[in-house]
Design a protein around this motif. Structure first.
Motif, PDB file in Angstrom:
ATOM      1  N   PRO A 120      14.245 -10.683  14.100  1.00  0.00           N
ATOM      2  CA  PRO A 120      13.518  -9.778  13.420  1.00  0.00           C
ATOM      3  C   PRO A 120      13.636  -8.498  13.714  1.00  0.00           C
ATOM      4  CG  PRO A 120      12.249 -10.692  12.221  1.00  0.00           C
ATOM      5  CD  PRO A 120      12.866 -12.143  12.983  1.00  0.00           C
ATOM      6  N   VAL A 121      12.818  -8.652  14.787  1.00  0.00           N
ATOM      7  CA  VAL A 121      11.830  -8.248  15.367  1.00  0.00           C
ATOM      8  C   VAL A 121      13.273  -6.937  16.565  1.00  0.00           C
ATOM      9  CG1 VAL A 121      10.072  -6.001  16.677  1.00  0.00           C
ATOM     10  CG2 VAL A 121       9.498  -8.320  14.932  1.00  0.00           C
ATOM     11  N   GLY A 122      13.576  -5.716  16.507  1.00  0.00           N
ATOM     12  CA  GLY A 122      14.158  -5.264  17.041  1.00  0.00           C
ATOM     13  C   GLY A 122      15.619  -5.171  17.591  1.00  0.00           C
ATOM     14  N   THR A 123      15.927  -5.752  16.312  1.00  0.00           N
ATOM     15  CA  THR A 123      17.579  -6.727  16.678  1.00  0.00           C
ATOM     16  C   THR A 123      18.081  -6.525  15.909  1.00  0.00           C
ATOM     17  OG1 THR A 123      16.533  -8.533  15.205  1.00  0.00           O
ATOM     18  CG2 THR A 123      16.345  -8.496  18.047  1.00  0.00           C
ATOM     19  N   ASP A 124      18.113  -5.041  14.779  1.00  0.00           N
ATOM     20  CA  ASP A 124      18.314  -4.571  13.626  1.00  0.00           C
ATOM     21  C   ASP A 124      19.819  -3.780  13.889  1.00  0.00           C
ATOM     22  OD1 ASP A 124      16.363  -1.826  12.388  1.00  0.00           O
ATOM     23  OD2 ASP A 124      16.726  -2.667  14.856  1.00  0.00           O
ATOM     24  N   ASP A 129      19.987  -5.701   8.185  1.00  0.00           N
ATOM     25  CA  ASP A 129      19.313  -6.153   7.268  1.00  0.00           C
ATOM     26  C   ASP A 129      18.690  -7.353   7.170  1.00  0.00           C
ATOM     27  OD1 ASP A 129      18.016  -6.450   4.367  1.00  0.00           O
ATOM     28  OD2 ASP A 129      20.052  -6.201   3.257  1.00  0.00           O
ATOM     29  N   GLN A 130      17.520  -6.404   7.675  1.00  0.00           N
ATOM     30  CA  GLN A 130      16.847  -8.052   8.336  1.00  0.00           C
ATOM     31  C   GLN A 130      16.098  -9.636   7.121  1.00  0.00           C
ATOM     32  OE1 GLN A 130      13.043  -6.425  10.269  1.00  0.00           O
ATOM     33  NE2 GLN A 130      14.185  -5.641  11.614  1.00  0.00           N
ATOM     34  N   GLU A 131      16.319  -8.692   5.819  1.00  0.00           N
ATOM     35  CA  GLU A 131      15.282  -9.336   4.591  1.00  0.00           C
ATOM     36  C   GLU A 131      16.746 -10.534   4.502  1.00  0.00           C
ATOM     37  OE1 GLU A 131      14.506  -9.527   0.713  1.00  0.00           O
ATOM     38  OE2 GLU A 131      14.443  -8.120   1.385  1.00  0.00           O
ATOM     39  N   VAL A 137      20.528 -16.947   7.475  1.00  0.00           N
ATOM     40  CA  VAL A 137      20.363 -18.194   8.313  1.00  0.00           C
ATOM     41  C   VAL A 137      19.183 -19.152   7.044  1.00  0.00           C
ATOM     42  CG1 VAL A 137      18.477 -18.970  10.288  1.00  0.00           C
ATOM     43  CG2 VAL A 137      19.804 -16.596  10.161  1.00  0.00           C
ATOM     44  N   GLU A 138      18.507 -19.016   6.433  1.00  0.00           N
ATOM     45  CA  GLU A 138      18.497 -20.236   5.179  1.00  0.00           C
ATOM     46  C   GLU A 138      19.379 -20.797   4.508  1.00  0.00           C
ATOM     47  OE1 GLU A 138      15.970 -22.983   4.100  1.00  0.00           O
ATOM     48  OE2 GLU A 138      15.686 -21.548   5.662  1.00  0.00           O
ATOM     49  N   MET A 139      20.353 -19.697   4.451  1.00  0.00           N
ATOM     50  CA  MET A 139      21.902 -20.663   3.913  1.00  0.00           C
ATOM     51  C   MET A 139      22.854 -21.168   4.737  1.00  0.00           C
ATOM     52  SD  MET A 139      22.649 -17.056   1.850  1.00  0.00           S
ATOM     53  CE  MET A 139      24.865 -17.679   1.852  1.00  0.00           C
TER      54      MET A 139
END
Length: 342
Positions: A120-124, A129-131, A137-139
């Motif tokens: 999540p850090v620095g890749t938006d 939307d990081q959430e 990814v969880e799906m």
């Protein structure tokens, strides 16, 4: 997407948009991944058969009301267009403007990079939307968790430059260990539509080089070719026979599916990658992790890169060279990191 112990894959109805009103996945006997894949293939076979039996190559005798293209959608299936739902399934959006839940017109990358699989850090930059990315990814992880026989998904779209890309999914969400390849799944996007436009970034000289499309009439150029090889790794860790389309070379022993690529890059260099399972066996001894964002410190920094962003670890070659890649829209870059830098 999640509610207690349930997840999005508990009901496949939403991934079967061709079902009639009132039908559900369970009502047609689909309760798991294998049954969903079989139903999807049956839907395709039935639709193609209907097309062959009814389509005569012309529109004579058809009223505009019977032509699928005049309305679109999943439910405009007149007797003269019984394959209309299948046509809709091949498109990115439905006739009412909603995104279509299809495997045909979809993607693992956004804006040229698999941003949703990055930390999540620095890749938006590409998909902010990081959430939402974490849920995505969880799906994907849950999909592989409930599909124990499925460990490799090969796909096209979006363009990945001149070579297949690799996305590593840690199925059990634990750290990589020396014998951990059984708990990994791989997504292999292999769209090489714009191979001729790939540029090679020299980290030291900070220069781009490319042979371009040369005399090619398409974006693929004259040099690049990539073949994705599926094979079996047996219980002793040795590579088995390849899986041919005809099935004659398929091994009958127990083992794990494995993937490697070979071919020619757009700069004319021939290559063969290490099997993906081998690139994780020694992950604690090397600085690169194939199928993940490059965090080795040996590749180009975001500030010193042509796209001003992160690099992805595409593959590792037998001589130890690591191929990093970066994309932005339809532009793509490779960066070769020699083994001496490991």
């Amino acid at each position: 997407m999640h509610n207690g112990s349930t997840n999005v894959w508990d009901d496949f109805t939403k991934f079967m948009p061709w079902l009639s009103d009132g039908e559900t996945a369970q009502s047609v006997g689909v309760t798991n991944t294998s049954e969903w894949l079989e139903e999807l293939n049956q839907f395709a076979r039935t639709s193609v058969k209907a097309w062959k039996q009814n389509f005569d190559g012309s529109t004579s005798g058809n009223s505009s009301a019977s032509l699928w293209c005049t309305k679109g959608g999943y439910y405009h299936n007149s007797a003269k267009c019984a394959w209309g739902a299948f046509m809709q399934y091949g498109m990115g959006w439905t006739s009412d403007g909603n995104q279509n839940p299809t495997i045909v017109y979809n993607r693992w990358s956004n804006n040229g990079m698999p941003f949703r699989f990055m930390p999540p850090v620095g890749t938006d930059k590409g998909d902010g939307d990081q959430e939402e990315n974490a849920l995505y990814v969880e799906m994907v992880r849950e999909f592989f968790q409930q599909s124990p026989g499925l460990r490799v998904v090969c796909t096209g779209h979006q363009p990945q430059g001149d070579m297949a890309n690799s996305i590593c999914v840690e199925v059990d969400n634990n750290e990589i260990s020396a014998d951990h390849h059984q708990q990994l799944a791989w997504i292999v996007p292999a769209d090489t539509s714009y191979s001729g436009d790939v540029r090679f970034w020299d980290k030291e000289k900070r220069t781009n080089t490319s042979l371009g499309r040369e005399d090619s009439k398409s974006g693929r150029g004259m040099r690049a070719v990539c073949e994705v090889i599926l094979s079996w790794v047996n219980e002793n860790g040795k590579d088995g026979r390849s899986i041919s389309s005809g099935g004659s070379e398929r091994t009958t022993g127990r083992g794990n599916p494995n993937v490697y690529y070979h071919g020619t890059l757009s700069d004319g260099t021939t290559y063969e990658t290490l099997p993906l399972s081998m690139t994780t066996r020694c992950a604690k001894e090397v600085s690169f992790h194939v199928g993940k964002i490059d965090q080795s410190g040996l590749g180009p920094s975001s500030e010193d890169s042509p796209q001003n962003g992160p690099w992805w670890t595409r593959a590792m070659l037998h001589d130890g060279t690591t191929i990093l890649c970066a994309g932005h829209e339809f532009k793509f870059w490779n960066c070769k990191v020699p083994s001496l830098q490991h």
